[in-house]
Every structure is written in structure tokens, then in C-alpha cells.
Motif scaffolding. Structure first.
Motif, mmCIF file in Angstrom:
data_model
loop_
_atom_site.group_PDB
_atom_site.id
_atom_site.type_symbol
_atom_site.label_atom_id
_atom_site.label_comp_id
_atom_site.label_asym_id
_atom_site.label_seq_id
_atom_site.Cartn_x
_atom_site.Cartn_y
_atom_site.Cartn_z
ATOM 1 N N VAL A 122 0.945 -1.090 -0.070
ATOM 2 C CA VAL A 122 0.069 -0.027 0.117
ATOM 3 C C VAL A 122 0.866 1.333 0.045
ATOM 4 C CG1 VAL A 122 -1.849 1.448 1.300
ATOM 5 C CG2 VAL A 122 -1.848 -1.050 1.443
ATOM 6 N N ARG A 123 1.079 1.842 -1.175
ATOM 7 C CA ARG A 123 2.114 2.921 -1.367
ATOM 8 C C ARG A 123 1.325 4.240 -1.375
ATOM 9 N NH1 ARG A 123 4.394 4.316 -7.446
ATOM 10 N NH2 ARG A 123 5.150 6.487 -6.869
ATOM 11 N N GLU A 124 1.653 5.307 -0.206
ATOM 12 C CA GLU A 124 0.987 6.521 -0.347
ATOM 13 C C GLU A 124 1.395 7.128 -1.890
ATOM 14 O OE1 GLU A 124 -0.385 10.085 0.384
ATOM 15 O OE2 GLU A 124 1.698 10.003 -0.321
ATOM 16 N N ASN A 125 0.404 7.852 -2.264
ATOM 17 C CA ASN A 125 0.287 8.153 -3.720
ATOM 18 C C ASN A 125 0.092 9.670 -3.864
ATOM 19 O OD1 ASN A 125 0.718 7.201 -5.974
ATOM 20 N ND2 ASN A 125 -1.347 6.933 -6.558
ATOM 21 N N THR A 126 0.187 10.595 -2.771
ATOM 22 C CA THR A 126 -0.082 11.905 -2.949
ATOM 23 C C THR A 126 0.891 12.871 -2.197
ATOM 24 O OG1 THR A 126 -1.481 11.913 -1.363
ATOM 25 C CG2 THR A 126 -2.567 11.630 -3.383
ATOM 26 N N GLU A 127 1.775 12.338 -1.610
ATOM 27 C CA GLU A 127 2.952 13.028 -0.955
ATOM 28 C C GLU A 127 4.384 12.926 -1.043
ATOM 29 O OE1 GLU A 127 1.482 12.990 3.330
ATOM 30 O OE2 GLU A 127 -0.070 14.360 2.722
ATOM 31 N N GLY A 128 5.074 12.955 -0.056
ATOM 32 C CA GLY A 128 6.483 12.745 -0.196
ATOM 33 C C GLY A 128 7.102 13.410 -1.330
ATOM 34 N N PHE A 129 8.136 12.858 -1.975
ATOM 35 C CA PHE A 129 8.817 13.680 -2.799
ATOM 36 C C PHE A 129 8.190 13.773 -3.935
ATOM 37 C CE2 PHE A 129 12.337 11.752 -0.106
ATOM 38 C CZ PHE A 129 12.951 12.940 0.140
ATOM 39 N N TYR A 130 7.193 13.329 -4.235
ATOM 40 C CA TYR A 130 6.200 13.491 -5.391
ATOM 41 C C TYR A 130 5.727 14.718 -5.382
ATOM 42 C CZ TYR A 130 7.251 8.798 -7.423
ATOM 43 O OH TYR A 130 8.007 7.797 -7.892
ATOM 44 N N ALA A 131 5.589 15.222 -4.175
ATOM 45 C CA ALA A 131 4.704 16.525 -4.351
ATOM 46 C C ALA A 131 5.306 17.644 -4.950
ATOM 47 C CB ALA A 131 4.573 16.967 -2.741
ATOM 48 N N GLY A 132 6.414 17.488 -5.159
ATOM 49 C CA GLY A 132 7.099 18.738 -6.066
ATOM 50 C C GLY A 132 7.425 19.717 -5.516
ATOM 51 N N MET A 133 7.560 19.838 -4.272
ATOM 52 C CA MET A 133 8.314 21.047 -3.416
ATOM 53 C C MET A 133 9.573 21.205 -3.467
ATOM 54 S SD MET A 133 6.068 22.867 -1.295
ATOM 55 C CE MET A 133 6.327 22.822 0.411
ATOM 56 N N GLY A 134 9.966 22.539 -3.732
ATOM 57 C CA GLY A 134 11.518 22.635 -3.949
ATOM 58 C C GLY A 134 11.717 23.776 -4.991
ATOM 59 N N GLY A 135 13.065 23.848 -5.344
ATOM 60 C CA GLY A 135 13.389 24.817 -6.333
ATOM 61 C C GLY A 135 14.918 24.512 -6.659
ATOM 62 N N GLN A 136 15.323 25.396 -7.635
ATOM 63 C CA GLN A 136 16.533 25.705 -8.143
ATOM 64 C C GLN A 136 17.152 26.942 -8.010
ATOM 65 O OE1 GLN A 136 16.344 23.716 -11.724
ATOM 66 N NE2 GLN A 136 16.871 21.725 -11.187
ATOM 67 N N LEU A 137 18.381 27.001 -7.748
ATOM 68 C CA LEU A 137 19.029 28.425 -7.427
ATOM 69 C C LEU A 137 20.489 28.378 -8.451
ATOM 70 C CD1 LEU A 137 18.453 30.914 -6.039
ATOM 71 C CD2 LEU A 137 19.998 30.243 -4.179
ATOM 72 N N LYS A 138 20.590 29.332 -9.230
ATOM 73 C CA LYS A 138 21.659 29.355 -10.193
ATOM 74 C C LYS A 138 22.009 28.231 -10.919
ATOM 75 C CE LYS A 138 24.231 32.169 -6.397
ATOM 76 N NZ LYS A 138 25.117 31.833 -5.533
ATOM 77 N N ARG A 139 20.940 27.751 -11.670
ATOM 78 C CA ARG A 139 20.995 26.437 -12.429
ATOM 79 C C ARG A 139 21.906 26.538 -13.508
ATOM 80 N NH1 ARG A 139 18.123 24.135 -16.561
ATOM 81 N NH2 ARG A 139 17.399 22.086 -16.200
ATOM 82 N N GLY A 140 22.724 25.668 -13.628
ATOM 83 C CA GLY A 140 23.616 25.391 -14.739
ATOM 84 C C GLY A 140 24.833 26.123 -14.420
ATOM 85 N N THR A 141 25.086 26.627 -13.309
ATOM 86 C CA THR A 141 26.317 27.568 -12.855
ATOM 87 C C THR A 141 27.016 26.574 -11.963
ATOM 88 O OG1 THR A 141 25.853 28.352 -10.956
ATOM 89 C CG2 THR A 141 25.231 29.645 -12.930
#
Ligand code: IPM
Ligand code: MN
Length: 350
Positions: free
Chosen positions: A127-146
């Protein structure tokens, strides 16, 4: 009359979905289940043609149906993530399908890579939780590609989300007539915030289920035990990402991606059923992949819609087909056509 939305999507999705529908039609007829299907042209081809992934107008229509039957998502000409996020995750999140139910069951006649293990040893459900954890898409990137770039991806665990999935898993453990045991799989020794919440919630909810044996296990050890002692498991509850990973392992021990089915369930809303395997673009249109997983997903859907008899009949027909030896090793090299496998299962519905 049930309304079933059909989303064959990409790669081999349309082929396996066609066989699932074929088998379902026979079972439904025998058990007096009435349904209508509406097919939606969603997937990589549509995206490449129109730039649309899963329009809100389609989401609105899907919200009115009783269940969704999905093939597979993923197209070689579409950058990774577009379809997975835009279709699969949009459906799971949009319809709050918080349970990802993944039975791991070795059927007689199917080969497992595990030495000295048989169908009596491999029979549990994740029974896998299906709407939270790392799948929630929270976060961001800074100085991408540098050279100074920073990336943050946060795992989200809510009390409500944790509690409802754990309760659902306890209910499954109660319904199954096996060991009456629930194993909560986490990494609480390292993820001391989020998985501490999981552990405390497991203990609290567990007090309502004194009849169920309750165990905790770390995810890395569970990977070892799935291989070494799969017979130890009855029902497993875990977070989204861990559930994703351990169910691929689970699929292998039950005989491969050709048999692993799943349900994305919102007990109060619209649920979606799909094989675990992906779109396998190189086999698209070749009539060589096993439709068994998609057929099993159709069986789960029948059961979910309120026809356990039709669902059980589909599973029994799959078991007979596998036991007959006529489906070979379920790989693309088995020499058995997708359509033939579907015909065989359909002919064995009792
Ligand atoms: C699965 C798949 C998906 C997931 C991908 C395609 C987003 O791997 O259903 O297990 O990670 O959940
Ligand atoms: Mn996966």
C-alpha cells in the motif's frame, strides 16, 4: 451503468488496454455488470501534435466517471517528465488518489528469479502512499547550470495524509485472510522528521487494530527481505518514493513487469487502474508484450466498482492461463502474441 474512462496513452498502452477490455467485456457479461467506456486521446502523440497534455476540460469529464483505465505513459520524442507529471501525476493528485495498491503475488506457473521460493511464499500487497513525499514537487533550483547551483527537493508528509494511508492499509490487513500483519516501511533512522511522523501515526492508528500484528522495518532491509524472505510479508504500507522503488522489486519477484498491476485509489472519488509497466516504445505495435498486467488491473477495477465476482473471475482466468503454460515466460521473446494471450484469458472466464 458504470462509466469507465479509457486512456490507452503511449507505446504499448493501447495494445494491452485492448486485451484488458476484451477480457473485462466477457467477465462483465457473465456477471451482469453494465458499463460504458469512453476513450480519450491523451499521450505523447497528442502532445507532439497539439502541445496539449491533459487539458482541464478532460479532467472535468473524468471527474464524472466511475473509474479510469490507463495503459502506459511515456514517449521517446517527449522530454522526460512532461507526460509523467502532466498525465499520471496530474490524475493521481488531481483526483486525490491517495492509495497506490500494488499486489505482489506469484501465480503458479510463473517463474520467479528467487531460488526455492514458490507461490506460497510470495503473496503480499504493498500500500503505497500516492499523493505526498518527494512526489509533491516542493522545492526549487538556484543558479541553475552554474558551478554554484543549488537544488532542493523536499519530501512532504502531512498528519492527515499519513493517517489515511495507514488506516487504509490496516483495513486491507483485516480483510485479507493471511497473517493479519502490517509492516510499516520507512527510514526513520535517518529521515528523523517526516518518518518520525509516520512511526508515531502508525502506533496511534495501530491502537484501533489490536487484531493486526504491527511491525516497523527500514526500507533498505525490506529490499533484502523481499528477496530473502518474501514469505514474511502480508501487507506493507510505505511512503510514495519508497513504494515506487520497492514495488519494482516486488514486480520482479512475482514474475516481472508483465504481471504487475496496480490501482490508484480514492475511496471516496475517482480511482484509476493501470499496469505497473511503462510504455516500452520499442515494442509498440509489435503485438509481443504480455497483456496480463493490464488484464489484472481490469480485474482490480471490476472489484473496486463493486463486482468482486467479475474481478475474481478475471483473476481466476489469468491463473488458469498462466498455469496452462501457453503464455510462455511472459517476455517479449515468448512467441505469444499480445492478442493471443488476451484471447486465451477471455476464453477461460468462468
Ligand atoms: C509508477 C511509475 C511512476 C511513479 C512514474 C512514471 C511517474 O514509475 O507508477 O511506479 O514514479 O509513480
Ligand atoms: Mn515506478
Amino acid at each position: 451503468m458504470y462509466q469507465i474512462a479509457v486512456l490507452p496513452c503511449d507505446g504499448v498502452g493501447p495494445e494491452v488496454v485492448a486485451e484488458g477490455l476484451k477480457v473485462m467485456a466477457v467477465a462483465a457479461e457473465k456477471y451482469g455488470v453494465e458499463y460504458e467506456t469512453v476513450e480519450y486521446d491523451i499521450g505523447g502523440e497528442r502532445y507532439l501534435r497539439t502541445g496539449e497534455v491533459l487539458p482541464d476540460s478532460v479532467m472535468a469529464e473524468l471527474s464524472q466517471c466511475d473509474a479510469i483505465y490507463l495503459g502506459a505513459v511515456g514517449h521517446p520524442d517527449v522530454p522526460p517528465g512532461v507526460l509523467e507529471q502532466g498525465i499520471l501525476l496530474k490524475l493521481r493528485f488531481g483526483f486525490d488518489q491517495y492509495v497506490n495498491l500494488r499486489p505482489i503475488k506469484l501465480y503458479p506457473g510463473v517463474e520467479t528469479p528467487l531460488k526455492d521460493k514458490g507461490p506460497e511464499d510470495i503473496d503480499f500487497v504493498v500500500v503505497r502512499e500516492n499523493t505526498e513525499g518527494f512526489y509533491a514537487g516542493m522545492g526549487g533550483q538556484l543558479k541553475r547550470g552554474t558551478p554554484d547551483e543549488v537544488a532542493v527537493q523536499t519530501g512532504i508528509y502531512t498528519r492527515k495524509g499519513t493517517e489515511r494511508i495507514i488506516r487504509y492499509a490496516f483495513e486491507i490487513a483485516r480483510k485479507r485472510s493471511k497473517a493479519k500483519q502490517l509492516t510499516c516501511v520507512d527510514k526513520a533512522n535517518v529521515l528523523t522528521h517526516g518518518h518520525d511522523l509516520w512511526r508515531r501515526t502508525f502506533v496511534e492508528v495501530g491502537q484501533e487494530y489490536p487484531d493486526i500484528k504491527q511491525e516497523n522495518a527500514f526500507v533498505d532491509a525490506v529490499c533484502m527481505w523481499f528477496v530473502k524472505n518474501p514469505e514474511w510479508f502480508d501487507v506493507v504500507v510505505t511512503t510514495n518514493m519508497f513504494g515506487d522503488i520497492i514495488t519494482d522489486l516486488g514486480a520482479m519477484i512475482q514474475g516481472g513487469m508483465g504481471v504487475a498491476a496496480s490501482g490508484n485509489i480514492n475511496p471516496e472519488g475517482v480511482s484509476m487502474f493501470e499496469p505497473i509497466h511503462g510504455s516500452a516504445p520499442k515494442y509498440r505495435g509489435k503485438d509481443v508484450v504480455s497483456p496480463i498486467a493490464a488484464i489484472c488491473a481490469a480485474g482490480m477495477m471490476m472489484e473496486h466498482l463493486g463486482s468482486p465476482e467479475a474481478g475474481a473471475a478475471i483473476e481466476k482466468a489469468v491463473i488458469s492461463a498462466l498455469a496452462s503454460g501457453k503464455l510462455g515466460d511472459l517476455s517479449t521473446r515468448s512467441g505469444v502474441r499480445t492478442t493471443e494471450a488476451g484471447d486465451l484469458v477471455a476464453s477461460l472466464i468462468e
